[in-house]
Structures are given as structure tokens and as C-alpha cells.
Design a protein around this motif. Structure first.
Motif, mmCIF file in Angstrom:
data_model
loop_
_atom_site.group_PDB
_atom_site.id
_atom_site.type_symbol
_atom_site.label_atom_id
_atom_site.label_comp_id
_atom_site.label_asym_id
_atom_site.label_seq_id
_atom_site.Cartn_x
_atom_site.Cartn_y
_atom_site.Cartn_z
ATOM 1 N N THR A 61 0.872 -1.176 0.000
ATOM 2 C CA THR A 61 0.000 0.000 0.000
ATOM 3 C C THR A 61 0.907 1.224 0.000
ATOM 4 O O THR A 61 2.062 1.166 0.414
ATOM 5 C CB THR A 61 -0.920 0.059 1.239
ATOM 6 N N HIS A 62 0.355 2.320 -0.485
ATOM 7 C CA HIS A 62 1.137 3.563 -0.573
ATOM 8 C C HIS A 62 0.118 4.684 -0.631
ATOM 9 O O HIS A 62 -0.829 4.612 -1.415
ATOM 10 C CB HIS A 62 2.005 3.534 -1.836
ATOM 11 N N ARG A 63 0.328 5.727 0.166
ATOM 12 C CA ARG A 63 -0.708 6.756 0.254
ATOM 13 C C ARG A 63 -1.031 7.377 -1.099
ATOM 14 O O ARG A 63 -2.137 7.841 -1.320
ATOM 15 C CB ARG A 63 -0.272 7.834 1.255
ATOM 16 N N SER A 67 -4.659 2.175 -1.908
ATOM 17 C CA SER A 67 -5.236 2.225 -0.567
ATOM 18 C C SER A 67 -5.712 0.851 -0.111
ATOM 19 O O SER A 67 -6.249 0.723 0.984
ATOM 20 C CB SER A 67 -6.401 3.206 -0.540
ATOM 21 N N SER A 68 -5.515 -0.173 -0.947
ATOM 22 C CA SER A 68 -5.883 -1.519 -0.522
ATOM 23 C C SER A 68 -4.981 -2.526 -1.217
ATOM 24 O O SER A 68 -4.349 -2.228 -2.234
ATOM 25 C CB SER A 68 -7.349 -1.835 -0.865
ATOM 26 N N VAL A 69 -4.924 -3.716 -0.629
ATOM 27 C CA VAL A 69 -4.186 -4.818 -1.258
ATOM 28 C C VAL A 69 -5.012 -6.084 -1.112
ATOM 29 O O VAL A 69 -5.577 -6.339 -0.044
ATOM 30 C CB VAL A 69 -2.775 -4.994 -0.643
ATOM 31 N N LEU B 21 5.316 -2.572 4.924
ATOM 32 C CA LEU B 21 4.835 -2.277 3.581
ATOM 33 C C LEU B 21 3.314 -2.406 3.455
ATOM 34 O O LEU B 21 2.766 -2.296 2.367
ATOM 35 C CB LEU B 21 5.546 -3.174 2.565
ATOM 36 N N PHE B 23 0.214 -0.536 4.996
ATOM 37 C CA PHE B 23 -0.230 0.610 5.792
ATOM 38 C C PHE B 23 0.833 1.048 6.796
ATOM 39 O O PHE B 23 0.517 1.489 7.894
ATOM 40 C CB PHE B 23 -1.562 0.308 6.502
ATOM 41 N N PHE B 71 -7.009 -6.291 2.211
ATOM 42 C CA PHE B 71 -6.696 -5.417 3.348
ATOM 43 C C PHE B 71 -6.912 -3.975 2.891
ATOM 44 O O PHE B 71 -6.379 -3.575 1.854
ATOM 45 C CB PHE B 71 -5.227 -5.548 3.773
ATOM 46 N N ALA B 72 -7.661 -3.214 3.650
ATOM 47 C CA ALA B 72 -7.879 -1.810 3.326
ATOM 48 C C ALA B 72 -8.035 -1.046 4.626
ATOM 49 O O ALA B 72 -8.160 -1.646 5.699
ATOM 50 C CB ALA B 72 -9.125 -1.637 2.453
#
Lengths: 187, 187
Positions: A61-63, A67-69, B21, B23, B71-72
Motif C-alpha cells: 500500500t502507498h498513500r 489504498s488496498s491490497v 509495507l 499501511f 486489506f484496506a
């Protein structure tokens, strides 16, 4: 086997690679232990997606990028109803997909992801012979085939792949890089 | 701070809870280290979703119940375009959602998940005072409010929640349950 040994009165530790509750059938094993009235405790582990991310420095994730994985099997990506299973945005990590890579990537394009979406295969993450190949949904399958990657491997798809940052090569070898020293020693 | 100390010639270990990696902003920190030409290595960790699953015995995937897990952040679930970010099927794990639980669950229902979808909140997973409350998208918010759960917590949504299997209480205390012995010792 776990049930049999436990019923013999032994303490049984079932060791798995990865995390037992993420594509590990830990839930099914727990059901069997419960049915046999055997007490148990589940200990989490580093699922392959997390090992692959750390290996390749790809943030899942990265801002600014995701926003989800979502973790899924490559088989799920090849099924008919991809759009209800896998989100169109956000990072995807597909387990067990090396053997059917070309068709899996084509399915993702058919479900609406752009051909130029960054994608990577991380092979044997956390092991000394780990390798990473990056490309796009259009180019990755050919690059991986010519690199002859071997299983186990995961596929990472999404803008985050382009956010991977290579570490500066160290001039000296700090203690935090002991693992690399070991690899150099073997080579 | 990491960059400053490294430029002073020190080896720096940045410890985070969870996985850096997922959040964890590890990608952004790597970008800064690269910009400063500081070598680094990323070590994976047990992300909160995996800790919560092991704590609650909820399998995040299950061959009969969920072929993917996403995942979020709970914030993502509250955004307008939920359906393109979060899949309709499969397990969801929402981070940092305790404060806005009722509106998050309502958003999931509005995006197409059934009111009777099983759901759980796992509070302080992996810590001695961890707690789990289960319900459905319709009932969970009220149950969690009356149980007065505290952060950090994750929300797990999907059929897998109904697949959680409680361990048989042990008659004796096997070595694998030393952690529980410690808790009993404190009580």
C-alpha cells in the motif's frame, strides 16, 4: 497425522511456510482438531505476499498509489467473475501463478486493468536465490519466461510496483546486511 | 530522524509494529533513504490482519468460504467508490476502523454486501488483553459498543468469520500454550 499424534498424548507443532490462515488451510485443520476435541493455538507467519514485498521493496500500500491490497490465487483471477472477486483498483498479489502467468495477466486486462499497469513476479522470496522481474501486464509474461524464474512465486500487480525503490549499494557492509554477507560468502 | 542518524554513520534499525509495507509507510521511508543514498534492507512483519486472524482463529481464506482477502483502511470503505476498491466477494480486513465502525459497516451494506454477512472486530491482537467480538454487518456495531473494545483493532468481514473454530479448552497446559499460562499467572 496431527490428530493421530495428539491423540497419542503428544504436543504437536505443525510448521508451515507462510501464514497458516492465508491459503494455508489452517482453518480446515482447526476444524479437524476441534472435531477431535484437541486444544490448539494458531501462530501467525509471514505470508508470501509480505515476504515478496520486502524482497522487492514494493510497498503493498502507498498513500499515493494504493489504498488496498488483495491476496488471491492466480486461479481466482482466471475464473469468470473476476470483477466481483478482485477489485479494479488497489494492489493485487496473486499466489501460485507462475505456471499460468500469461493467461492470468490477460484475464486482468480483460477485467478492466490497463495494459501498461506495472506488474512484477517475485520468485523464491526470502530465500538466498530470490529473484524479481518487473514489467507491465503487457510485457511481464515474456520477461519472466526468458528469465526462467522458478516456483514458488507471487505476482504483484498495481501502481505500487513502479514505487519500488532499489537500495543504494552499500560501500561497506553494515551489520543490518549480514544476510547479504552470507550470500556473498557463498558465491 | 532515520536519515539524520544514518548520515552520522550509524546503523539504524527502524522498528515498526506490523508489516512496514502494509499501511506502514515503508515505501515512503525507502524513497527518502534512496534520495539520501543510504543503503537499507526491509524486513517483513506480521501485519495486523494476520495477527487478528491467528488471535480469533478466523481463516482469512478458506476453500469453501473465501478465495481472496483484501486489506484496506476503514477510511477506504467509507469513500464513495467502494465497489471498485473492495471486492464484493471474499474476505475484507479493515484497519483502523473502530472509531467509525457503524458508518463503515453501513457503507459495506450500501455497496452490496448482505446485512447478515458475518463480521468481527479483533481488538489488540497478539497482546495479553486481546478481545474478539463477532456478529453480522447488522449487529456488530452495537455489540462492539457495549463491549467497549479499544484500539488498535481490525474489522474482519465475510463468511470466514463464521468458520472460526474455538479451541477445545485444554485439560492440562501443554508447552505450546505457555502464553496462556502467562496470562493466567497475571490474573
Amino acid at each position: 497425522l496431527v490428530v493421530i499424534r495428539a491423540l497419542e498424548g503428544r504436543d504437536v507443532v505443525r510448521l508451515k511456510g507462510g501464514d497458516p490462515l492465508v491459503f494455508g488451510r489452517g482453518g480446515e485443520e482447526a476444524e479437524e482438531l476441534r472435531a477431535a476435541r484437541i486444544p490448539f493455538e494458531i501462530v501467525p507467519g509471514i505470508s508470501a505476499a509480505l515476504a515478496a514485498a520486502a524482497q522487492s521493496n514494493i510497498p503493498l500500500t502507498h498513500r499515493e498509489a494504493a489504498s488496498s491490497v488483495t491476496f488471491a490465487t492466480a486461479h481466482a483471477a482466471d475464473e469468470g467473475d473476476v470483477s466481483s472477486t478482485l477489485p479494479l483498483r488497489g494492489t493485487l498479489v496473486l499466489y501460485m501463478g507462475l505456471g499460468r502467468l500469461a493467461s492470468t495477466l490477460a484475464s486482468l486486462v480483460a477485467s478492466g486493468r490497463a495494459l501498461d499497469t506495472p506488474a512484477a513476479v517475485v520468485s523464491r522470496a526470502s530465500l538466498p536465490d530470490a529473484r524479481v522481474v518487473t514489467g507491465t501486464l503487457a510485457t511481464l509474461a515474456a520477461k519472466v519466461a526468458s528469465a526462467r524464474l522458478v516456483a514458488p512465486a507471487v505476482i504483484i500487480v498495481g501502481e505500487v510496483v513502479a514505487r519500488a525503490v532499489a537500495s543504494e549499494p552499500p560501500l561497506s557492509l553494515p551489520r543490518a546486511l549480514l544476510k547479504h554477507t552470507y550470500e556473498l560468502g557463498k558465491a
